[in-house]
Scaffold this active site. Structure first.
Site, PDB file in Angstrom:
ATOM      1  N   TYR A  55       0.827  -1.200   0.000  1.00  0.00           N
ATOM      2  CA  TYR A  55       0.000   0.000   0.000  1.00  0.00           C
ATOM      3  C   TYR A  55       0.870   1.262   0.000  1.00  0.00           C
ATOM      4  CZ  TYR A  55      -3.507  -3.412   1.533  1.00  0.00           C
ATOM      5  OH  TYR A  55      -4.327  -4.522   1.642  1.00  0.00           O
ATOM      6  N   GLY A 210     -21.453   5.029  -3.389  1.00  0.00           N
ATOM      7  CA  GLY A 210     -20.465   6.022  -3.773  1.00  0.00           C
ATOM      8  C   GLY A 210     -20.342   6.206  -5.274  1.00  0.00           C
TER       9      GLY A 210
END
Length: 330
Positions: A55, A210
């Protein structure tokens, strides 16, 4: 919040996936916003925080380590090895030497002496799972990690891994719209006493509403990983909007936010499931956490399943190249 078992630890039922504070969904939030979200999660009862070497190519571990260091004794800190950035390129590498070096780097970035749960992020298909888990077992014996986990792997691979060393957790995508875990690995985890950590439990934001229109889809950031996922290809996404509309209507009729209802559904599937939704917004974080207090009846759960059956999800969850990299049942 309800408490669930994760290896040797008791954790609150909903953890926090930290990936999108540094990675994957377009431009990540600024450092101050990310710090505030992490601390708000902690103050709101979250004690399970999930990161990985991949990440942000180390940036997320650095962020999590710096912000949560003052609270280290009060949290369960998890990270992952076996897939990381090398010279700006994502690489899957399950060799023992790489795993051990990645752990050393993670300990430094996380500013800790031990990682509570360390996952093999992906199966390196050129390395026997026994060798990779053997390296992780060495790290347990050396006191550098406390528990071993696997990510995106099959029931058969889990069984092979358990023959080498106890496995505390399997992390795989699981939600109302991604249910391949129900083929085999979810039951194998239950049988073997392995926690099932569900990532993307609100369908990469889809179940939260979303991205609820073709126009919203078109405005995804250029580097948003969803652009490469078939379910978000226009020809499939338009079909999936029918499911989203039906699911949102059901949630609204019950007075639930859709994301909260999706997470409540997961928590009701089994006591060994621990969802780790990620977000960059405090309002979404707090909304997600309300799911731990939702009580759904068998009739409620049946209604939710009926919505899925009436509106089958179109498109695979990964493109062909990514699908070849993972070991899950499909």
């Amino acid at each position: 919040m309800r408490v669930r078992t994760l290896g040797e630890f008791k954790v609150n039922a909903i953890g926090l996936g930290c990936m999108n504070l540094s990675h994957a969904y377009g431009t990540p939030p600024d450092e101050k916003t990310a710090e505030t979200l992490l601390l708000t999660a902690f103050d709101s009862g979250v004690n399970l925080f999930d990161t990985a070497a991949l990440y942000g190519f180390g940036a997320n571990e650095t962020l999590v380590g710096r912000v949560l260091k003052p609270h280290r004794k009060d949290i369960v800190l998890t990270s992952k090895c076996g897939m990381q950035g090398v010279n700006g390129v994502r690489v899957i590498d399950g060799r023992a030497a790489t795993i051990k070096q990645t752990c050393e780097d993670a300990l430094r970035r996380l500013q800790t002496d031990v990682i509570d749960l360390y996952y093999l992020h992906r199966l390196d298909k050129n390395v026997p799972i026994e060798d990779s888990v053997g390296a992780l077992a060495d790290l347990v014996r050396e006191g550098k990690i406390r528990n071993i986990g696997l990510s995106e792997m099959s029931a058969a691979t889990l069984r092979r891994a358990c023959a080498v060393h106890p496995i505390a957790a399997m992390q795989t995508e699981y939600s109302l719209w991604t249910r391949n875990a129900e083929i085999a690995v979810l039951a194998a985890c239950r049988e073997l006493g392995v926690a099932f950590v569900a990532f993307s439990p609100v369908g990469r934001g889809f179940l939260a509403g979303g991205i609820s229109s073709m126009a919203a889809l078109a405005h995804l950031a250029e580097k948003d990983i969803r652009r490469g996922m078939p379910r978000f290809y226009p020809e499939y996404f338009e079909q999936n909007l029918a499911f989203l509309t039906a699911f949102q209507d059901l949630a609204n009729s019950w007075g639930y936010a859709p994301a909260s209802l999706a997470l409540a559904w997961l928590l009701h599937q089994s006591e060994h499931i621990i969802p780790i939704p990620g977000t960059t917004r405090i309002s979404h974080l707090l909304e997600n956490l309300t799911a731990a207090d939702r009580v759904l009846s068998k009739i409620d759960l049946a209604q939710m399943d009926a919505v899925v059956r009436a509106h089958p999800i179109a498109g695979a969850r990964y493109n062909d190249a990514t699908q070849r990299e993972i070991d899950t049942e499909n």
